[in-house]
Write a protein that holds these residues in place. Structure first.
Motif, PDB file in Angstrom:
ATOM      1  N   MET A   1       0.825  -1.205   0.000  1.00 18.68           N
ATOM      2  CA  MET A   1       0.000   0.000   0.000  1.00 18.68           C
ATOM      3  C   MET A   1       0.863   1.260   0.000  1.00 18.68           C
ATOM      4  O   MET A   1       0.445   2.315  -0.445  1.00 18.68           O
ATOM      5  N   GLY A   2       2.090   1.109   0.529  1.00 23.50           N
ATOM      6  CA  GLY A   2       2.993   2.260   0.546  1.00 23.50           C
ATOM      7  C   GLY A   2       3.327   2.752  -0.839  1.00 23.50           C
ATOM      8  O   GLY A   2       3.382   3.967  -1.096  1.00 23.50           O
ATOM      9  N   GLU A   3       3.541   1.813  -1.783  1.00 28.34           N
ATOM     10  CA  GLU A   3       3.863   2.196  -3.164  1.00 28.34           C
ATOM     11  C   GLU A   3       2.662   2.859  -3.827  1.00 28.34           C
ATOM     12  O   GLU A   3       2.813   3.796  -4.625  1.00 28.34           O
ATOM     13  N   ILE A   4       1.464   2.376  -3.503  1.00 27.92           N
ATOM     14  CA  ILE A   4       0.252   2.991  -4.059  1.00 27.92           C
ATOM     15  C   ILE A   4       0.126   4.425  -3.571  1.00 27.92           C
ATOM     16  O   ILE A   4      -0.151   5.352  -4.344  1.00 27.92           O
ATOM     17  N   MET A   5       0.344   4.625  -2.274  1.00 25.23           N
ATOM     18  CA  MET A   5       0.238   5.972  -1.707  1.00 25.23           C
ATOM     19  C   MET A   5       1.290   6.894  -2.306  1.00 25.23           C
ATOM     20  O   MET A   5       1.011   8.072  -2.594  1.00 25.23           O
ATOM     21  N   GLU A   6       2.477   6.362  -2.532  1.00 22.52           N
ATOM     22  CA  GLU A   6       3.536   7.164  -3.152  1.00 22.52           C
ATOM     23  C   GLU A   6       3.128   7.620  -4.550  1.00 22.52           C
ATOM     24  O   GLU A   6       3.348   8.774  -4.945  1.00 22.52           O
ATOM     25  N   SER A   7       2.487   6.725  -5.307  1.00 27.75           N
ATOM     26  CA  SER A   7       2.029   7.073  -6.656  1.00 27.75           C
ATOM     27  C   SER A   7       0.925   8.124  -6.609  1.00 27.75           C
ATOM     28  O   SER A   7       0.902   9.062  -7.417  1.00 27.75           O
ATOM     29  N   LEU A   8       0.015   7.969  -5.666  1.00 26.90           N
ATOM     30  CA  LEU A   8      -1.077   8.931  -5.534  1.00 26.90           C
ATOM     31  C   LEU A   8      -0.559  10.315  -5.143  1.00 26.90           C
ATOM     32  O   LEU A   8      -1.053  11.338  -5.641  1.00 26.90           O
ATOM     33  N   GLU A   9       0.422  10.346  -4.267  1.00 25.61           N
ATOM     34  CA  GLU A   9       1.007  11.631  -3.871  1.00 25.61           C
ATOM     35  C   GLU A   9       1.713  12.300  -5.042  1.00 25.61           C
ATOM     36  O   GLU A   9       1.664  13.524  -5.199  1.00 25.61           O
ATOM     37  N   TYR A  10       2.340  11.486  -5.893  1.00 28.17           N
ATOM     38  CA  TYR A  10       2.978  12.029  -7.099  1.00 28.17           C
ATOM     39  C   TYR A  10       1.923  12.666  -8.009  1.00 28.17           C
ATOM     40  O   TYR A  10       2.114  13.778  -8.518  1.00 28.17           O
ATOM     41  N   LEU A  11       0.804  11.968  -8.217  1.00 32.93           N
ATOM     42  CA  LEU A  11      -0.267  12.503  -9.065  1.00 32.93           C
ATOM     43  C   LEU A  11      -0.827  13.789  -8.480  1.00 32.93           C
ATOM     44  O   LEU A  11      -1.098  14.751  -9.204  1.00 32.93           O
ATOM     45  N   ASP A  12      -0.985  13.816  -7.158  1.00 31.36           N
ATOM     46  CA  ASP A  12      -1.539  14.993  -6.497  1.00 31.36           C
ATOM     47  C   ASP A  12      -0.626  16.207  -6.657  1.00 31.36           C
ATOM     48  O   ASP A  12      -1.097  17.343  -6.818  1.00 31.36           O
ATOM     49  N   ARG A  13       0.675  15.965  -6.633  1.00 34.10           N
ATOM     50  CA  ARG A  13       1.630  17.071  -6.781  1.00 34.10           C
ATOM     51  C   ARG A  13       1.676  17.605  -8.200  1.00 34.10           C
ATOM     52  O   ARG A  13       1.955  18.782  -8.427  1.00 34.10           O
ATOM     53  N   TYR A  15      -0.771  17.155 -10.853  1.00 33.74           N
ATOM     54  CA  TYR A  15      -1.995  17.363 -11.635  1.00 33.74           C
ATOM     55  C   TYR A  15      -3.045  18.088 -10.792  1.00 33.74           C
ATOM     56  O   TYR A  15      -3.088  17.944  -9.567  1.00 33.74           O
ATOM     57  N   ASP A  16      -3.900  18.855 -11.466  1.00 35.09           N
ATOM     58  CA  ASP A  16      -4.973  19.575 -10.773  1.00 35.09           C
ATOM     59  C   ASP A  16      -6.106  18.637 -10.373  1.00 35.09           C
ATOM     60  O   ASP A  16      -6.742  18.820  -9.334  1.00 35.09           O
ATOM     61  N   TYR A  17      -6.395  17.649 -11.225  1.00 39.02           N
ATOM     62  CA  TYR A  17      -7.476  16.708 -10.956  1.00 39.02           C
ATOM     63  C   TYR A  17      -6.974  15.283 -11.156  1.00 39.02           C
ATOM     64  O   TYR A  17      -6.203  15.011 -12.084  1.00 39.02           O
ATOM     65  N   VAL A  18      -7.413  14.382 -10.336  1.00 40.94           N
ATOM     66  CA  VAL A  18      -7.094  12.962 -10.468  1.00 40.94           C
ATOM     67  C   VAL A  18      -8.405  12.182 -10.443  1.00 40.94           C
ATOM     68  O   VAL A  18      -9.172  12.275  -9.472  1.00 40.94           O
ATOM     69  N   GLY A  46      -9.195  10.195   0.904  1.00 44.02           N
ATOM     70  CA  GLY A  46     -10.357  10.999   1.270  1.00 44.02           C
ATOM     71  C   GLY A  46     -11.170  11.454   0.081  1.00 44.02           C
ATOM     72  O   GLY A  46     -11.721  12.563   0.090  1.00 44.02           O
ATOM     73  N   GLY A  47     -11.278  10.621  -0.940  1.00 44.18           N
ATOM     74  CA  GLY A  47     -12.005  10.991  -2.154  1.00 44.18           C
ATOM     75  C   GLY A  47     -13.484  10.656  -2.087  1.00 44.18           C
ATOM     76  O   GLY A  47     -13.963  10.011  -1.148  1.00 44.18           O
ATOM     77  N   ASP A  48     -14.218  11.135  -3.087  1.00 48.31           N
ATOM     78  CA  ASP A  48     -15.642  10.842  -3.239  1.00 48.31           C
ATOM     79  C   ASP A  48     -15.831   9.913  -4.434  1.00 48.31           C
ATOM     80  O   ASP A  48     -15.108  10.007  -5.430  1.00 48.31           O
ATOM     81  N   ALA A  49     -16.832   9.033  -4.337  1.00 45.93           N
ATOM     82  CA  ALA A  49     -17.070   8.061  -5.400  1.00 45.93           C
ATOM     83  C   ALA A  49     -18.406   8.296  -6.082  1.00 45.93           C
ATOM     84  O   ALA A  49     -19.385   8.697  -5.446  1.00 45.93           O
ATOM     85  N   ILE A  50     -18.432   8.045  -7.381  1.00 48.50           N
ATOM     86  CA  ILE A  50     -19.673   8.011  -8.151  1.00 48.50           C
ATOM     87  C   ILE A  50     -19.841   6.576  -8.642  1.00 48.50           C
ATOM     88  O   ILE A  50     -18.930   6.001  -9.238  1.00 48.50           O
ATOM     89  N   LEU A  51     -20.993   6.002  -8.357  1.00 47.45           N
ATOM     90  CA  LEU A  51     -21.274   4.625  -8.773  1.00 47.45           C
ATOM     91  C   LEU A  51     -22.051   4.655 -10.083  1.00 47.45           C
ATOM     92  O   LEU A  51     -23.145   5.210 -10.150  1.00 47.45           O
ATOM     93  N   VAL A  52     -21.464   4.065 -11.133  1.00 50.22           N
ATOM     94  CA  VAL A  52     -22.062   4.083 -12.464  1.00 50.22           C
ATOM     95  C   VAL A  52     -22.678   2.724 -12.765  1.00 50.22           C
ATOM     96  O   VAL A  52     -22.020   1.684 -12.603  1.00 50.22           O
ATOM     97  N   GLY A  53     -23.936   2.735 -13.186  1.00 47.81           N
ATOM     98  CA  GLY A  53     -24.634   1.504 -13.534  1.00 47.81           C
ATOM     99  C   GLY A  53     -24.921   1.437 -15.018  1.00 47.81           C
ATOM    100  O   GLY A  53     -25.352   2.410 -15.632  1.00 47.81           O
ATOM    101  N   ASP A  54     -24.670   0.276 -15.625  1.00 51.24           N
ATOM    102  CA  ASP A  54     -24.877   0.061 -17.070  1.00 51.24           C
ATOM    103  C   ASP A  54     -26.277  -0.504 -17.280  1.00 51.24           C
ATOM    104  O   ASP A  54     -26.514  -1.700 -17.115  1.00 51.24           O
ATOM    105  N   ILE A  55     -27.205   0.357 -17.669  1.00 56.05           N
ATOM    106  CA  ILE A  55     -28.596  -0.078 -17.837  1.00 56.05           C
ATOM    107  C   ILE A  55     -28.786  -0.909 -19.099  1.00 56.05           C
ATOM    108  O   ILE A  55     -29.762  -1.650 -19.235  1.00 56.05           O
TER     109      ILE A  55
END
Length: 333
Positions: A1-13, A15-18, A46-55
């Motif tokens: 999980m540490g490597e995942i967090m490191e990647s996310l922190e890189y994206l946050d630094r 890019y404006d939106y992820v 601490g993100g928000d999720a949108i759940l998409v359903g394929d009708i």
């Protein structure tokens, strides 16, 4: 999980939106403890999720309700809205259903996205190729056949061809009817080669080449074009080593660590050069005595020595037949 967090922190630094897209269902209750492809990672940032359903597949309301109901409470609160995707018809028909799902879950429906035949987006999973046999531009004079391997992988490789060509998915026992034949990626090259031979598709491919056809192998499909797939330790599966189609003078040896690379290079064909990029995701190293298809600038290619793929041009009945292959996924983009 540490490597995942490191990647996310890189994206946050940088890019404006992820935007984070989940993989599969976010509520496979038998896998939640180890699921790192969905809400666990979103919770970390601490993100928000949108759940998409394929009708379009049916059952969208029970799918949305069931997913929310089965989620652990701490992940349920991450879902901030629903989106209904691929709706055909009058949205007013959905009104009561939308109101009821909001009442039952306390989560708002953010919107309904209509189905558009003229939009060409990559499909989410390979289920689409089990349901359909013909894709792409049905009016195109150019037909591309793609062999529907039993363990097909990275099937979106041929999506860029949808606008300009008719794509016909063919099974092992079918005839080759197109102008171009693609052997796609697969999770088990040795098994696919065994099935090709058992169903006589190996003979049909040779006959297709004799008619001046174009054969393209990608990743596992490229490996199959060679003389031999050498799997002494049964890394690919229970088939072990097996003779390939023998269309290219090369062998692939399994046993190395999986190659995972973003790659680019220069592709040369008929004296023309093109910059190409893609990604590599394969086991096996290939020793080829054919002309390389790509000079690798960044990546691994056949065996880490600076070249990828192979190309052979044959004169058959006054026409040229082409046999080419590459480890680069996404090469048609």
């Amino acid at each position: 999980m540490g490597e995942i967090m490191e990647s996310l922190e890189y994206l946050d630094r940088n890019y404006d939106y992820v935007v984070m897209e989940g993989a599969g269902s976010c509520c496979e209750i038998n896998l939640l403890e180890d699921d790192i492809a969905n809400l666990r990672v979103l919770e970390m940032v601490g993100g928000d999720a949108i759940l998409v359903g394929d009708i379009d597949r049916g059952g969208v309301f029970p799918s949305l309700y069931g997913t929310v109901s089965l989620l652990p409470k701490r992940w349920r609160k991450l879902i901030k809205g629903f989106v209904i995707n691929k709706f055909r018809g009058n949205p007013e028909v959905l009104k009561k259903g939308l109101e009821r799902i909001e009442e039952l879950t306390g989560i708002p429906v953010l919107g309904v996205i209509p189905y558009r035949e003229d939009f060409v987006f990559p499909e989410e999973d390979s289920q689409v190729i089990q349901e359909k046999r013909v894709l792409g531009n049905l009016r195109s004079p150019v037909e591309v056949n793609v062999i529907r391997f039993s363990k097909i992988a990275n099937f979106t490789d041929f999506n860029p061809l949808f606008r300009d060509t008719l794509i016909r998915l063919i099974d092992f026992q079918d005839d080759i009817t197109g102008d171009i034949l693609i052997l796609p990626g697969t999770r088990c090259s040795t098994l696919e080669m065994k099935l090709l031979r058992e169903h006589g598709m190996d003979r049909k491919i040779r006959e297709f080449i004799e008619r001046g056809g174009i054969v393209i192998g990608i990743c596992g499909g490229f490996q199959i074009l060679g003389r031999m797939l050498i799997d002494r330790d049964f890394r690919e599966g229970e088939v072990g080593s097996i003779e390939g189609l023998g269309l290219l003078d090369m062998e692939t040896i399994f046993g190395n660590e999986k190659v995972i690379k973003n790659s680019y290079g220069i592709l040369e064909i008929e004296g023309e050069r093109f910059k190409v990029s893609g990604y590599e995701l394969h086991e096996g190293i290939t020793i080829s005595r054919e002309k390389p298809l790509i000079k690798v600038i960044k990546g691994f290619g056949n065996n880490g020595e600076g070249f990828d793929g192979a190309i052979k041009v044959l004169e058959v009945g006054g026409r040229k037949a082409y046999i080419l292959g590459t480890y680069f996924h996404g090469i048609f983009e």
